[in-house]
Scaffold this motif. Structure first.
Motif: not given
Length: 951
Positions: A61-62, A65, A68-69, A864, A867-868
């Motif tokens: 998941r990290n 993220e 994604h950013r 939060e 976002a994904p």
């Protein structure tokens, strides 16, 4: 954009810096993707590189993220998500300094090397020291830089520019006290510049370092340079050019040539055998690449070169004949050449020990033919073969693939001229695709163009796959003939397997079909498949995300071998795939009906991953299954077609892959209707109804199809199938406002599921009844339905069905004002869908939960959560889910105008439209028109509890 990895990581666009964030892990993620452009980097490998001292609780998941950013800054097109990982794709105009350095430094042109060295701006990846994958690449780049300095120095010495070499090489050699080739070149440059004393002093310095620090004497080359300086012979040795000239229009192979040259130079520097073995398909350009490589390393063996074609694919030369040929080239008299193999080999090695040469052994049959022809250390050896030559000890083995697209374009441009390629760019791209980027095929196609034939005419001739090989024939060469010559050297089992795979595969395939094609055990099939890989007819494609090794056939190989397939092979392989799909589908649905249906199938021995990870298995194998289904439809295998469609549909529906679902539904339904089997008509009628409801959120106009499917299900006598049909028809009645009819259908479906022993499906219908009860204001009745339904789902142990029930329950709680309870239900739902890789479900529940959090005043948490979902949207083809994400994103940002723009795409889903219009009215501060629109939507969706939000 320009990406700089030398020194600190920097990104710029048109000269202006691009801010990619200060977070170290985020920047490191970009560096890890950039250093392998165009290749998918596994998520688990990314996580291991990001957290070498121990993974956090949710590493995937990290990573998602961070990706994604970066995508938001750099554009979604540059960082793509694929099976198992992420891939950085360079866009037109993009440059990466380390990639430019590799390409320029690998050439033999001194000017290009100077341009490469000018890019060096501090140690590569300096910001990320300690990250092992980048540290390893930094070491390779550093070696490439030193080799580039050495090749540049040799070229400039041959051009009589010793002062320039001495000036540049002095500081570099000082940094590398044990790099003998650099010090030897520096000595020659200093002496040629009239600085003999400095040259001898340089030798004393490196001699002291080697003997004092390492305890070794200088090598042969450094000692020879010392003797040359002492004797006053400072000229660089000139090579004797016995090799054929490289192709004037040779293009590409930059990375392979650099790796091969580095290997040869490193081996020569340490006294090891220096051997590179190039393998690949007929026509892939092995011999042409070998010649370019030989010319690039020829200066390391200044006595000259030896070259021979060993005819390994036709009538292999006897090694003794080859040795006698070489000995004659070495100026031996015929009478003095031994007739004994061992004696000839000993003499050959003795002569080469005294005067090392570059050896090119083209078209080798195998390691046995090569063994007597291998020279002593000090001679660079370049071998080509259609086989992998796994037994050639000490060799660097490089399997040449067809050219990358950009190199294929460059080849056509080199042969036909840039003007013609630019004038017919689309036709040129088609030709490259039809030729499968194989150099021989491209040269033959370009040869037709040399006769001024328009490129669009050549592309049109190649478009017909059945006759493509017939058009790839030149005056003296033919792709078909090249493939046939290689095919003739294969064993009987290899030929049968190649033809069978050509007839039964459509993209990258696993190993197990080999055994089925041949009718042997998986282990025996794998051995024959390995032999085809060694012969280059089958290409290894790495491991998939399930750990299965995968393979591929090039399109021209498939076109050549497919007509040679034996009878019955397609049916054997098709039945095996159907059995696997049936078991995988049962594992996804996880209910009594699918378990019963899967109990009677027989799958190939030793396979279980399709049951253990069915979603991921279907995702990996989807193109092979779809190819088989299309083949079944085209060849009149109707029953297999509709049965495959039935087992494939669940995966496609749960992943909202509407494009493929539409094709599968159409092909399968047509086959079922042709077969006239009630089971097939009912099953594929159900799929058509599912597909229509996903596309339009309605099945209006398909009543006849629904009735025909119901009639077939009743005739078939399957209560589960009848219950599923009643369920989807209930959704159609609900969407038309016919709630009583919908509830009647759902109650009957529930009873049928209970009778069939399917508790999970029965629980799912109860949650749907809960939605309808809430819509007519019967809150207490709705609570009972939901609680009973969720309880059944928990008992059934089916996480997907439980997640769907919890989502319905959570949304109903939220829209009736019970937001904390809704948050808990939706959070549990998100945990469930996050573990089963269902993109459409995860996207929907992330937006649902984000809307709930906004209503609770927790916009930061909502951001939060949502976002994904943007990455998930790339895998979802149903429009209203994309619009739902757009609305949720705008709501979290407090942007009423952007939220309103998404409403048009939600009109076909009244509950979503009602929620969206309500939140927009609140964002607009209760503006009367917005409130009126929201109330109208609430009434249409029958969500009276939602009206309380408006006051």
């Amino acid at each position: 954009m320009e990406f700089r990895l030398f020194g600190e990581l920097r990104v710029s666009d048109g000269g202006a810096p691009v801010y990619i964030g200060a977070a170290h892990k985020q920047r490191l993620t970009l560096a890890l993707l950039l250093h392998l452009p165009g290749r998918t980097v596994d998520v688990d490998r990314l996580a291991e590189a990001l957290w070498p001292d121990g993974l956090p609780s949710a590493p995937r998941r990290n990573v998602k993220e961070y990706a994604h950013r970066l995508r938001r800054v750099l554009g979604a097109g540059r960082i793509a998500h694929g099976p198992g990982g992420y891939r950085f794709t360079l866009q037109p105009g993009d440059t990466v300094d380390v990639e430019s350095f590799r390409g320029l430094a690998a050439t033999g042109d001194a000017g290009n090397i100077e341009d490469a060295l000018a890019l060096w701006d501090g140690a590569p990846y300096r910001e990320f020291a300690g990250c092992e994958p980048l540290d390893a690449d930094a070491r390779h780049l550093t070696e490439l830089r030193l080799d580039a300095h050495a090749r540049w120095a040799r070229a400039r010495l041959e051009q009589a520019r010793p002062d320039e070499v001495a000036k540049v090489l002095g500081p570099v050699a000082a940094e590398e006290p044990y790099r003998e080739d650099l010090h030897a070149l520096l000595m020659l440059a200093l002496h040629a510049s009239g600085r003999r004393a400095e040259a001898l002093d340089a030798y004393r310095t490196v001699h002291a370092a080697l003997t004092g620090d390492l305890g070794v004497e200088p090598g042969r080359r450094l000692q020879q340079a010392h003797r040359d300086v002492l004797r006053g012979e400072a000229d660089a040795p000139s090579a004797l050019w016995h090799l054929p000239a490289p192709l004037a229009d040779f293009t590409g192979r930059t990375r392979e040539l650099a790796e091969a040259e580095n290997h040869l130079l490193d081996a020569l520097g340490t006294g090891r055998a220096a051997i590179v073995a190039l393998s690949g398909l007929p026509g892939v350009g092995k011999s042409a690449t070998a010649l370019v490589l030989a010319h690039r390393v020829a200066a390391r063996a200044p006595a000259g070169q030896l070259h021979i074609d060993l005819h390994g694919h036709a009538d292999p030369r006897d090694p003794l004949h080859a040795l006698r040929y070489f000995l004659r080239r070495l100026a031996m008299e015929g009478a003095g050449i031994p007739h004994d193999l061992d004696e000839a080999a000993a003499l050959y090695r003795e002569l080469l020990s005294a005067a090392p040469r570059t050896i090119v052994l083209d078209n080798a049959a195998g390691a046995g033919q090569l063994a007597p022809l291998l020279p002593p250390p000090g001679c660079p050896v370049i071998v080509t073969s259609r086989r992998l030559l796994a037994d050639l000890d000490g060799a660097l083995r490089l399997a040449l693939d067809p050219l990358p697209s950009e190199d294929a374009v460059a080849l056509l441009r080199a042969v036909l001229g840039p003007a013609r390629i630019e004038a017919e760019a689309a036709a040129a791209a088609e030709i490259i695709g039809f030729c499968d980027r194989l150099p021989l095929a491209l040269r033959i196609a370009a040869g037709h163009g040399l006769h001024r034939r328009p490129l669009h005419e050549i592309a049109a001739a190649l478009r017909e796959a059945e006759d493509r090989l017939g058009h790839l024939v030149g005056d003296e060469r033919s792709v078909g003939a090249a493939l046939a010559s290689g095919y003739a050297t294969l064993g009987r089992s290899e030929r049968a397997l190649l033809a069978g795979l050509a007839a039964t595969t459509w993209g990258e395939f696993p190993a197990w079909p080999a055994g089925v094609v041949l009718g042997v055990s998986p282990r025996a099939g794998a051995r024959v498949l390995g032999s085809l890989v060694a012969s280059s007819f089958v290409e290894p494609a790495g491991a998939d995300e399930l750990g299965q090794p995968r393979f591929r056939l090039h399109d021209l190989v498939r076109a050549f071998a497919r007509p040679l397939a034996g009878p019955g092979v397609l049916d054997r392989v098709g039945e095996a795939w159907l059995a696997l799909c049936t078991e995988a589908d049962a594992a996804i649905e996880s209910n009594a009906y699918t378990a019963r249906r899967a109990s009677g199938v027989t799958v190939p021995a030793g396979l279980s991953v399709h049951r253990e990870s069915p979603q991921r298995w279907f995702a990996v194998e989807s193109q092979e299954i779809l190819g088989l289904l299309r083949e079944a439809a085209a060849s009149g295998r109707d029953e297999r077609c509709w049965r495959l469609a039935w087992t494939f549909e669940t995966f496609l529906r749960f992943n909202a892959d509407l494009t493929e679902l539409s094709e599968v539904a159409a092909l399968g339904h047509a086959a079922a209707e042709r077969s006239g089997v009630p089971e097939g008509i009912a099953q594929l009628g159900l799929i058509r109804l599912f597909e229509s409801s996903m596309r339009d959120n309605t099945i209006a106009g398909l009543e006849d199809l629904g009735e025909r499917a119901l009639s077939a299900a009743r005739a078939h006598g399957d209560p589960w199938l009848l219950a599923e049909l009643l369920s989807v028809l209930a959704e159609a009645h609900r969407d038309r406002g016919e709630r009583a009819e919908a509830e009647d259908h759902l109650r009957e479906a529930h009873a049928l599921f209970v009778a069939a022993g399917d508790a999970t499906s029965a629980g799912s219908k109860l949650t749907m009844l809960g939605e309808l009860a809430a819509a007519r204001g019967a809150d207490d009745e709705a609570d009972v339905y939901f609680e009973r339904g969720v309880a059944h789902l928990r008992e059934g142990g089916a996480p997907r069905r439980l997640a769907m029930g919890l989502r319905r329950f959570g949304v109903r709680l939220r829209d009736n004002g019970h937001r904390e309870r809704a948050r808990a239900a939706l959070t549990e739902c998100l945990d469930l869908v996050g573990g089963i890789d269902e993109p459409v479900g995860e996207l929907a529940v992330r937006v649902d939960l984000a809307v709930t959090l906004v209503q609770l005043g927790r916009a930061g948490e909502a951001a939060e959560v949502i976002a994904p979902a943007h990455e998930l949207a790339e895998r979802v083809t149903i429009p209203h889910f994309r619009h739902w994400l757009t609305f949720g994103d705008a709501l979290v940002a407090g942007d009423a105008d952007r939220a309103a723009a998404a409403v048009a795409g939600l009109r076909s889903v009244p509950p979503l439209a009602a929620v969206a219009l309500t939140e927009i009215a609140l964002l607009r501060g209760g503006e009367p028109g917005a409130v009126a629109a929201a109330r109208e939507a609430i009434e249409r969706a029958a969500l009276p509890g939602l009206a309380a939000r408006l006051g």
